[in-house]
Design a protein around this motif. Structure first.
Motif, PDB file in Angstrom:
ATOM      1  N   LEU A  52       2.200  -0.772   5.942  1.00 53.64           N
ATOM      2  CA  LEU A  52       1.842  -2.187   5.845  1.00 53.64           C
ATOM      3  C   LEU A  52       0.567  -2.324   5.023  1.00 53.64           C
ATOM      4  O   LEU A  52      -0.390  -1.568   5.227  1.00 53.64           O
ATOM      5  CB  LEU A  52       1.621  -2.754   7.248  1.00 53.64           C
ATOM      6  CG  LEU A  52       1.270  -4.229   7.359  1.00 53.64           C
ATOM      7  CD1 LEU A  52       2.471  -5.094   6.994  1.00 53.64           C
ATOM      8  CD2 LEU A  52       0.783  -4.561   8.770  1.00 53.64           C
ATOM      9  N   LYS A  53       0.546  -3.310   4.131  1.00 53.14           N
ATOM     10  CA  LYS A  53      -0.602  -3.471   3.254  1.00 53.14           C
ATOM     11  C   LYS A  53      -0.966  -4.940   3.103  1.00 53.14           C
ATOM     12  O   LYS A  53      -0.131  -5.824   3.283  1.00 53.14           O
ATOM     13  CB  LYS A  53      -0.306  -2.874   1.873  1.00 53.14           C
ATOM     14  CG  LYS A  53       0.026  -1.410   1.898  1.00 53.14           C
ATOM     15  CD  LYS A  53       0.241  -0.826   0.519  1.00 53.14           C
ATOM     16  CE  LYS A  53       0.585   0.654   0.625  1.00 53.14           C
ATOM     17  NZ  LYS A  53       0.663   1.309  -0.687  1.00 53.14           N
ATOM     18  N   LYS A  54      -2.242  -5.125   2.737  1.00 53.24           N
ATOM     19  CA  LYS A  54      -2.700  -6.456   2.366  1.00 53.24           C
ATOM     20  C   LYS A  54      -3.824  -6.275   1.359  1.00 53.24           C
ATOM     21  O   LYS A  54      -4.722  -5.456   1.568  1.00 53.24           O
ATOM     22  CB  LYS A  54      -3.189  -7.223   3.597  1.00 53.24           C
ATOM     23  CG  LYS A  54      -3.525  -8.680   3.290  1.00 53.24           C
ATOM     24  CD  LYS A  54      -3.834  -9.457   4.552  1.00 53.24           C
ATOM     25  CE  LYS A  54      -4.130 -10.921   4.220  1.00 53.24           C
ATOM     26  NZ  LYS A  54      -4.442 -11.722   5.429  1.00 53.24           N
ATOM     27  N   PRO A  55      -3.797  -6.987   0.250  1.00 60.11           N
ATOM     28  CA  PRO A  55      -4.787  -6.764  -0.807  1.00 60.11           C
ATOM     29  C   PRO A  55      -6.218  -7.102  -0.403  1.00 60.11           C
ATOM     30  O   PRO A  55      -7.155  -6.460  -0.849  1.00 60.11           O
ATOM     31  CB  PRO A  55      -4.314  -7.678  -1.942  1.00 60.11           C
ATOM     32  CG  PRO A  55      -2.892  -7.993  -1.637  1.00 60.11           C
ATOM     33  CD  PRO A  55      -2.765  -7.949  -0.145  1.00 60.11           C
ATOM     34  N   SER A  56      -6.375  -8.117   0.460  1.00 63.19           N
ATOM     35  CA  SER A  56      -7.716  -8.563   0.816  1.00 63.19           C
ATOM     36  C   SER A  56      -7.720  -8.972   2.295  1.00 63.19           C
ATOM     37  O   SER A  56      -7.143  -9.993   2.657  1.00 63.19           O
ATOM     38  CB  SER A  56      -8.130  -9.741  -0.077  1.00 63.19           C
ATOM     39  OG  SER A  56      -9.407 -10.207   0.282  1.00 63.19           O
ATOM     40  N   ALA A  57      -8.380  -8.166   3.116  1.00 63.94           N
ATOM     41  CA  ALA A  57      -8.336  -8.386   4.562  1.00 63.94           C
ATOM     42  C   ALA A  57      -9.221  -9.561   4.982  1.00 63.94           C
ATOM     43  O   ALA A  57     -10.278  -9.823   4.380  1.00 63.94           O
ATOM     44  CB  ALA A  57      -8.788  -7.125   5.292  1.00 63.94           C
ATOM     45  N   LEU A  58      -8.767 -10.237   6.039  1.00 68.58           N
ATOM     46  CA  LEU A  58      -9.542 -11.312   6.655  1.00 68.58           C
ATOM     47  C   LEU A  58      -9.943 -10.906   8.071  1.00 68.58           C
ATOM     48  O   LEU A  58      -9.220 -10.148   8.727  1.00 68.58           O
ATOM     49  CB  LEU A  58      -8.708 -12.597   6.736  1.00 68.58           C
ATOM     50  CG  LEU A  58      -8.201 -13.182   5.419  1.00 68.58           C
ATOM     51  CD1 LEU A  58      -7.236 -14.330   5.696  1.00 68.58           C
ATOM     52  CD2 LEU A  58      -9.375 -13.666   4.574  1.00 68.58           C
ATOM     53  N   VAL A  59     -11.052 -11.434   8.540  1.00 72.31           N
ATOM     54  CA  VAL A  59     -11.471 -11.146   9.923  1.00 72.31           C
ATOM     55  C   VAL A  59     -10.360 -11.543  10.895  1.00 72.31           C
ATOM     56  O   VAL A  59     -10.108 -10.854  11.895  1.00 72.31           O
ATOM     57  CB  VAL A  59     -12.788 -11.868  10.253  1.00 72.31           C
ATOM     58  CG1 VAL A  59     -13.116 -11.743  11.737  1.00 72.31           C
ATOM     59  CG2 VAL A  59     -13.928 -11.316   9.402  1.00 72.31           C
ATOM     60  N   SER A  60      -9.664 -12.621  10.584  1.00 65.53           N
ATOM     61  CA  SER A  60      -8.592 -13.111  11.456  1.00 65.53           C
ATOM     62  C   SER A  60      -7.367 -12.196  11.478  1.00 65.53           C
ATOM     63  O   SER A  60      -6.457 -12.392  12.299  1.00 65.53           O
ATOM     64  CB  SER A  60      -8.162 -14.519  11.031  1.00 65.53           C
ATOM     65  OG  SER A  60      -7.755 -14.518   9.676  1.00 65.53           O
ATOM     66  N   ASP A  61      -7.336 -11.190  10.616  1.00 65.69           N
ATOM     67  CA  ASP A  61      -6.245 -10.211  10.654  1.00 65.69           C
ATOM     68  C   ASP A  61      -6.447  -9.179  11.758  1.00 65.69           C
ATOM     69  O   ASP A  61      -5.549  -8.374  12.031  1.00 65.69           O
ATOM     70  CB  ASP A  61      -6.137  -9.474   9.310  1.00 65.69           C
ATOM     71  CG  ASP A  61      -5.686 -10.366   8.182  1.00 65.69           C
ATOM     72  OD1 ASP A  61      -6.103 -10.109   7.030  1.00 65.69           O
ATOM     73  OD2 ASP A  61      -4.933 -11.324   8.437  1.00 65.69           O
ATOM     74  N   SER A  62      -7.598  -9.175  12.375  1.00 67.24           N
ATOM     75  CA  SER A  62      -7.878  -8.219  13.443  1.00 67.24           C
ATOM     76  C   SER A  62      -6.901  -8.423  14.597  1.00 67.24           C
ATOM     77  O   SER A  62      -6.819  -9.504  15.177  1.00 67.24           O
ATOM     78  CB  SER A  62      -9.315  -8.398  13.947  1.00 67.24           C
ATOM     79  OG  SER A  62     -10.242  -8.174  12.911  1.00 67.24           O
ATOM     80  N   ALA A  63      -6.133  -7.381  14.886  1.00 65.04           N
ATOM     81  CA  ALA A  63      -5.071  -7.475  15.892  1.00 65.04           C
ATOM     82  C   ALA A  63      -4.449  -6.093  16.048  1.00 65.04           C
ATOM     83  O   ALA A  63      -4.871  -5.133  15.403  1.00 65.04           O
ATOM     84  CB  ALA A  63      -4.004  -8.488  15.471  1.00 65.04           C
ATOM     85  N   LEU A  64      -3.413  -6.038  16.879  1.00 65.66           N
ATOM     86  CA  LEU A  64      -2.656  -4.804  17.096  1.00 65.66           C
ATOM     87  C   LEU A  64      -1.358  -4.898  16.306  1.00 65.66           C
ATOM     88  O   LEU A  64      -0.630  -5.895  16.425  1.00 65.66           O
ATOM     89  CB  LEU A  64      -2.376  -4.652  18.588  1.00 65.66           C
ATOM     90  CG  LEU A  64      -1.853  -3.327  19.130  1.00 65.66           C
ATOM     91  CD1 LEU A  64      -2.764  -2.173  18.748  1.00 65.66           C
ATOM     92  CD2 LEU A  64      -1.753  -3.424  20.645  1.00 65.66           C
ATOM     93  N   TYR A  65      -1.080  -3.902  15.482  1.00 67.54           N
ATOM     94  CA  TYR A  65       0.081  -3.927  14.604  1.00 67.54           C
ATOM     95  C   TYR A  65       1.089  -2.854  15.031  1.00 67.54           C
ATOM     96  O   TYR A  65       0.725  -1.690  15.238  1.00 67.54           O
ATOM     97  CB  TYR A  65      -0.342  -3.714  13.151  1.00 67.54           C
ATOM     98  CG  TYR A  65      -1.088  -4.907  12.612  1.00 67.54           C
ATOM     99  CD1 TYR A  65      -2.441  -5.078  12.889  1.00 67.54           C
ATOM    100  CD2 TYR A  65      -0.437  -5.880  11.863  1.00 67.54           C
ATOM    101  CE1 TYR A  65      -3.130  -6.197  12.439  1.00 67.54           C
ATOM    102  CE2 TYR A  65      -1.109  -6.999  11.395  1.00 67.54           C
ATOM    103  CZ  TYR A  65      -2.450  -7.150  11.695  1.00 67.54           C
ATOM    104  OH  TYR A  65      -3.127  -8.257  11.249  1.00 67.54           O
ATOM    105  N   PHE A  66       2.334  -3.277  15.153  1.00 63.61           N
ATOM    106  CA  PHE A  66       3.400  -2.376  15.582  1.00 63.61           C
ATOM    107  C   PHE A  66       4.459  -2.249  14.496  1.00 63.61           C
ATOM    108  O   PHE A  66       4.938  -3.251  13.972  1.00 63.61           O
ATOM    109  CB  PHE A  66       4.082  -2.915  16.852  1.00 63.61           C
ATOM    110  CG  PHE A  66       3.232  -2.867  18.077  1.00 63.61           C
ATOM    111  CD1 PHE A  66       2.490  -3.969  18.461  1.00 63.61           C
ATOM    112  CD2 PHE A  66       3.171  -1.730  18.855  1.00 63.61           C
ATOM    113  CE1 PHE A  66       1.710  -3.942  19.601  1.00 63.61           C
ATOM    114  CE2 PHE A  66       2.402  -1.685  20.004  1.00 63.61           C
ATOM    115  CZ  PHE A  66       1.661  -2.796  20.373  1.00 63.61           C
ATOM    116  N   CYS A  67       4.835  -1.009  14.250  1.00 63.37           N
ATOM    117  CA  CYS A  67       5.968  -0.701  13.399  1.00 63.37           C
ATOM    118  C   CYS A  67       7.164  -0.413  14.306  1.00 63.37           C
ATOM    119  O   CYS A  67       7.004   0.200  15.373  1.00 63.37           O
ATOM    120  CB  CYS A  67       5.630   0.519  12.548  1.00 63.37           C
ATOM    121  SG  CYS A  67       6.905   1.018  11.397  1.00 63.37           S
ATOM    122  N   ALA A  68       8.350  -0.852  13.897  1.00 63.45           N
ATOM    123  CA  ALA A  68       9.550  -0.618  14.703  1.00 63.45           C
ATOM    124  C   ALA A  68      10.723  -0.328  13.786  1.00 63.45           C
ATOM    125  O   ALA A  68      10.764  -0.796  12.641  1.00 63.45           O
ATOM    126  CB  ALA A  68       9.844  -1.817  15.597  1.00 63.45           C
TER     127      ALA A  68
END
Lengths: 114, 114
Positions: free
Chosen positions: A76-92
């Motif tokens: 998973l990628k994002k070119p420019s991170a935001l503070v609001s992207d802070s979270a738990l990310y799950f791959c399935a």
């Protein structure tokens, strides 16, 4: 047996920098791959998926992921991170065909620092 | 945007008591699921339900668990005699007819067994 690995428990990135959250998988057939995000005290929110076609898939909130069959990865990628992207990310992952069961990674906690 | 809704958001119950977790899937979806997430562990598949019957279940889904679609909108998970190890977040989910369809999750029901 199907499995998903998210090798990093936590990823830290500065706001405005690119981010990558890694995922590798193992299935016996063609994979269907998904990313979900979980904000604190919230449910599992769909971000994007790869079923077939273009290896680069775009999803919600500016996220994208690249399917790499030879490396069995779906980072998973994002070119420019935001503070609001802070979270738990799950791959399935699930196998293609009529299989309906999602197999999950352990999750990666993303912290974006201002 | 259509969403999966779950009640209650949090329930505390005594060991040995019966618990019913309720879900309203997205209205035009045909497949319904329950997953659970024990604190700090992976999201685990419990059961999938299609055409008024269980289509697949995991080893976790033993005789103390049951699912039901009592009417045209609700989908329930019953735990007959709760154990301490049943404490977890329980997620209801639903998806459309095609295997590649996205599985959408509710906000979860946090069950605490004391």
């Amino acid at each position: 047996a199907q499995s998903v690995a998210q090798p990093e428990d936590q990823v830290n990135v500065a706001e405005g920098n690119p981010l990558t959250v890694k995922c590798t998988y193992s299935v016996s057939g063609n994979p269907y791959l998904f990313w979900y995000v979980q904000y604190p005290n919230r449910g599992l929110q769909f971000l994007l998926k790869y079923i077939t076609g273009d290896n680069l898939v775009k999803g919600s909130y500016g996220f994208e992921a690249e399917f790499n069959k030879s490396q069995t990865s779906f980072h998973l990628k994002k070119p420019s991170a935001l503070v609001s992207d802070s979270a738990l990310y799950f791959c399935a992952v699930k196998e293609g065909g009529n299989n309906r069961k999602l197999i999950w990674g352990l999750g990666t906690s993303l912290a974006v620092n201002p | 945007e259509p969403e999966v809704t779950q009640t209650p958001s949090h329930q505390v119950t005594q060991m040995g008591q019966e618990v019913i977790l309720r879900c309203v899937p997205i209205s035009n979806h045909l497949y319904f699921y329950w997953y659970r997430q024990i604190l700090g562990q992976k999201v685990e598949f419990l059961v999938s339900f299609y055409n008024n019957e269980i289509s697949e279940k995991s080893e976790i889904f033993d005789d103390q668990f049951s699912v039901e679609r009592p009417d045209g909108s609700n989908f329930t998970l019953k735990i007959r005699s709760t154990k301490l190890e049943d404490s977890a977040m329980y997620f209801c989910a639903s998806s459309g007819r095609t295997s590649g369809n996205t599985i959408y999750f509710g906000e979860g029901s946090w069950l605490t067994v004391v």
